[in-house]
Design a protein around this motif. Structure first.
Motif, PDB file in Angstrom:
ATOM      1  N   GLU A  81      13.604   7.122  28.115  1.00  0.00           N
ATOM      2  CA  GLU A  81      14.401   8.107  27.384  1.00  0.00           C
ATOM      3  C   GLU A  81      13.946   8.134  25.935  1.00  0.00           C
ATOM      4  OE1 GLU A  81      18.324   6.640  27.911  1.00  0.00           O
ATOM      5  OE2 GLU A  81      18.372   7.013  30.069  1.00  0.00           O
ATOM      6  N   ALA A  82      13.953   9.318  25.345  1.00  0.00           N
ATOM      7  CA  ALA A  82      13.454   9.505  23.986  1.00  0.00           C
ATOM      8  C   ALA A  82      14.515   9.105  22.963  1.00  0.00           C
ATOM      9  CB  ALA A  82      13.029  10.963  23.786  1.00  0.00           C
ATOM     10  N   LYS A  83      14.665   7.828  22.739  1.00  0.00           N
ATOM     11  CA  LYS A  83      15.591   7.339  21.718  1.00  0.00           C
ATOM     12  C   LYS A  83      14.885   7.322  20.363  1.00  0.00           C
ATOM     13  CE  LYS A  83      18.258   4.552  24.962  1.00  0.00           C
ATOM     14  NZ  LYS A  83      18.780   3.216  25.306  1.00  0.00           N
ATOM     15  N   ASP A  84      15.664   7.483  19.302  1.00  0.00           N
ATOM     16  CA  ASP A  84      15.086   7.651  17.963  1.00  0.00           C
ATOM     17  C   ASP A  84      14.164   6.501  17.576  1.00  0.00           C
ATOM     18  OD1 ASP A  84      16.439  10.012  17.752  1.00  0.00           O
ATOM     19  OD2 ASP A  84      18.080   9.223  16.527  1.00  0.00           O
ATOM     20  N   PHE A  85      14.611   5.257  17.774  1.00  0.00           N
ATOM     21  CA  PHE A  85      13.797   4.131  17.322  1.00  0.00           C
ATOM     22  C   PHE A  85      12.526   3.982  18.156  1.00  0.00           C
ATOM     23  CE2 PHE A  85      16.340   2.274  20.643  1.00  0.00           C
ATOM     24  CZ  PHE A  85      15.558   1.267  21.204  1.00  0.00           C
TER      25      PHE A  85
END
Length: 526
Positions: A81-85
């Motif tokens: 999943e494209a999480k910010d960090f």
């Protein structure tokens, strides 16, 4: 953006003296079977490093086996999943595009709860590893060796724990016979081993020993698109019995060594094996076992198998084994105690120095997700150590849900092959049959003894006091009714009768001797 290399695994980007990430750090696949180590304190990013290594090997068509101690590694079975960090990390290491993937995963579990059961037979485990598992003394280990030898000679399979228990009980009954052939087998040693087997059984080891046994080929599967399967062993419950965990991993590595053919130096490994919590393998291990690990690690490379130890402290791995590990990834260590300070120095000394920074100092200053990396370059030379930011994983970071796990297990290529236990005839059944046959033979022998007594003869007979025939009185044995009775004086027959009565009443040899003396004196008197 780094140029994609088909023969490498992208680990991350290293810093330049200007403190920015400018250089790609890769692991060459052709040196992936030269083994490696991933170390670092809790929470420094070891599991993520293990995850991106597993992903890289899988995409290169190399099957992987890894233990999942906390359950976090199970996320490799789900899309990332494209999480910010994570997106920021990908940008920092110039990973463009940052693609997400789910990987072909087969879940395994020694207890059969969170994956397909893994089983091995007692014979496959062997007396050395079993003795290690039970922490036996030398004398007790000798008894276990005799049990294996005897079972082999008598054609009895040792498949599960009850087979070994039955074999030991049989040995205790035949201790004198076996002792004359193989050496002393005491009931005390057999009893101690039986108690240890009972403890193992209560800890769940009975689920591990048996059939169908694991086929090594099932750990080396590939998908139709050429990706290697990632075999994930659920080890959270297994950690409650670290001795079983360590013994199982050593058994698996030994099986790989014995079954796989020699391949020399392939372009990429045939299988990569990760030992998580590797210190459990060596804690309190006898020297003979450490030597066995060292031997397997040194020789299994030629089988195309890479072994990677994952642990908190480089001191957890013996120096003789540490010397065999060519690819090194060191996450942060703390240096609050003398032992930790020694570990930092040991870790720093194992790297090829980099003049741009102090290695020992850097180890204590690394942030989460950073590591000191040194891998084997061309001609197998260790690269200069680099301070590296590890790339983010393409699969999910963190565990999958129980429902997702069940779906992966149901769709697995080995679904149904190991789920049901097979209990064929082995030592337990054979010894039970022998005992039953012995009991039947004993019962028949008793019956034959009873039938062998003279027919028509009463067990209750009347004594013969002499005199004539009186109607239906039974006749004395050995005489016919018409035979004349020899006549003697009344006094003499009474005396003889009394003497005979005394003889019958005396049971001991001393009493018989006395009576013989009395009999002789009386006869002289008459």
């Amino acid at each position: 953006m780094w140029e994609k290399q088909d023969q490498t695994i992208f680990l991350g980007a290293s810093r330049t003296p200007a403190n920015d990430y400018q250089k790609a750090e890769d692991l060459l696949l052709k040196y992936g079977n030269r083994h490696g180590i991933v170390t670092g304190a809790t929470g420094t990013g070891k599991t993520v490093t293990l995850q991106i290594l597993a992903e890289g090997f899988s995409n290169a068509g190399v099957p992987v086996f890894a233990a999942d101690v906390k359950g976090d590694l199970s996320g490799v079975a789900a899309m990332g999943e494209a999480k910010d960090f994570l997106v920021k990390r990908a940008a920092d290491v110039k990973l463009d595009p940052y693609d997400f993937q789910e990987f072909p995963v087969i879940f395994w579990d020694l207890f059969g709860e969170q994956g397909h059961p893994i089983r091995a037979t007692v014979s496959e485990m062997g007396p050395l590893l079993l003795s290690r598992l039970m922490n036996l003394t030398d004398a007790q280990e000798g008894v276990v060796n005799i049990a294996f030898k005897l079972a082999d000679e008598e054609g009895m399979l040792l498949l599960d724990l009850k087979d070994l228990q039955a074999m030991l009980a049989n040995m205790a009954e035949r201790a004198a016979e076996i002792g004359a052939r193989y050496g002393n087998v005491t009931r005390q040693s057999v009893g101690a081993i039986q108690r240890n087997l009972l403890v193992l059984e209560q800890q769940g080891a009975a689920n591990f020993f048996g059939e169908p046994a694991l086929k090594i080929a099932d750990l080396m599967r590939k998908t139709p698109d050429g990706r290697g399967a990632i075999n994930v062993l659920a080890a959270d419950k297994l950690m409650n019995n670290p001795r079983l965990y360590a013994t199982f991993l050593l058994w698996l590595m030994s099986e790989l060594f014995e079954e796989l053919p020699e391949v020399g130096d392939p372009d990429k490994p045939k299988l990569v094996f990760f030992f998580d919590e590797a210190h459990l393998l060596f804690n309190d291990a006898p020297r003979a076992l450490v030597e066995r690990v060292e031997q397997v690690v040194r020789l299994i490379r030629s089988k195309g198998v890479g072994v990677y130890f994952v642990t908190q402290n480089p001191l957890d791995v013996p120096e003789t084994v540490l010397a065999q590990l060519g690819n090194r990834i060191q996450h942060a260590l703390r240096a609050y105690t003398p032992r930790e300070q020694k570990a930092v120095k040991t870790a720093a000394d194992t790297f090829r120095p980099n003049p741009d920074f102090d290695c020992a100092q850097a180890i204590t200053q690394l942030g989460t997700g950073e590591a000191l990396v040194s891998t084997l370059e061309e001609k197998g030379i260790p690269s200069m150590v680099q301070r590296t930011l590890i790339r983010p994983p393409a699969s999910r970071l963190g565990p999958i849900s129980p429902e997702e796990r069940k779906k992966v297990i149901a769709d697995s290529p080995v679904a149904g092959q190991y789920d049901e236990t097979i209990d064929r005839e082995s030592a337990f059944e054979i010894l039970q049959k022998r005992a039953s046959q012995a009991q039947e033979a004993e019962a028949k022998a008793r019956e034959q003894e009873e039938l062998a007594e003279p027919q028509g003869r009463s067990r209750w007979t009347l004594p013969d006091f002499g005199g004539g025939d009186s109607g239906g009185s039974p006749q004395p044995r050995g005489r016919t009714p018409s035979a004349p009775r020899p006549r003697t004086s009344n006094r003499q027959s009474v005396t003889e009768a009394a003497i005979k009565s005394v003889v019958r009443s005396v049971g001991s040899s001393v009493g018989r001797a006395i009576v013989r003396g009395v009999l002789g004196s009386l006869k002289k008197g008459f």
